[in-house]
Write a protein that holds these residues in place. Sequence first.
Motif: not given
Length: 336
Positions: A155-162, A177-190
């Motif tokens: 989401r919001k990523s540029s064509r160049y990036l993807m 690559v995440v293209d779905y809603y993540v409930e535990d985003l802090e876990g993914l960032f860690n």
Amino acid sequence: MRRLYFLLPGTTNKFACGGLWAELKTLKLAQEVCAAEVVTYRQREPEHLWLDDLLNSHSSSQTLDDAIFVISWGFDAAKLASKLKNFHAIYHAHSAGYGFSLPASVPIITVSRNTLGYWGQRSPHSLIYYLPNEISDKFTNWHSDRDIDVLVQTRKSSRYLMNQLVPALQQKCRVEVVDYYVEDLEGLFNRAKVYLYDSAEYWAVQGVTEGFGLQPMEAMACGCQVFSSVNHGLSDYLDPAFNCHKIAGYSQEFDLQRILKVIQKNQTASLPSSILEEYRSANIIHRLQIILEEVNEFFDHKQKHQGDIPDLSYWQITKLRSQRILSKLKKKLRFK
């Protein structure tokens, strides 16, 4: 303190976006200062007040003096401000660039200094304040092993990036690559070493600005090394070469080199606590208390006094520019 009515089109998944979540967070923080609740105006919801019902329950002579309406939805802001011209209203500005203007009777609270500057120029006679979005305390570095080399959300990523950078990175390291809603985003960032965010193209197409850009800040708070665009509200806190890296830097190969170098070093980002404290709930509640005290004082004043500072309208600007040109011509003729 007057009661706050946070105006939202609705709160269901139909209206789900960063702006909705940010506004609901602000509502909860505001409830630490005064009475506050949601009022919807596009979709009726049984658990919330409906705007037209609320307004119709008061005659034109009753102005809901004990309440303040909080407008936030950019595409609806001008229409709502006009509808509420006989009531107390403030605009909680996230993105900028919608093209509308507001009367000086409507104070403006902005979520970034970038948006603060926009409204400072566009509405020079309005009361304007800065109240950043909250970064929850759950976004912190767990100092655990990181099994994802590069994390990116579509989401919001540029064509160049993807279409260019991510496929090239997938040949050299582990990319999630995440293209779905993540409930535990802090876990993914860690779990991630590097987080990529490139929203400049997205907002250029939308025609408005990145209001704040929560994800890069949240990722940095969790220890991710961030490669990001620095458009609009992101420029509030991103400092390339010091706390982040600029993405889409001249060539794909140069991006690859820099990202792989960061992965090999395997060093987590370290944000000074002084930076994060600005966005934590304690500071925001403190600022909101001060802002609302002044806003309430302003509405007391507005009931007894008319505004008398001339608007800086298009025609006024045109007139002043014409006078400036004429003055320059007179000076030239005088010296000939």
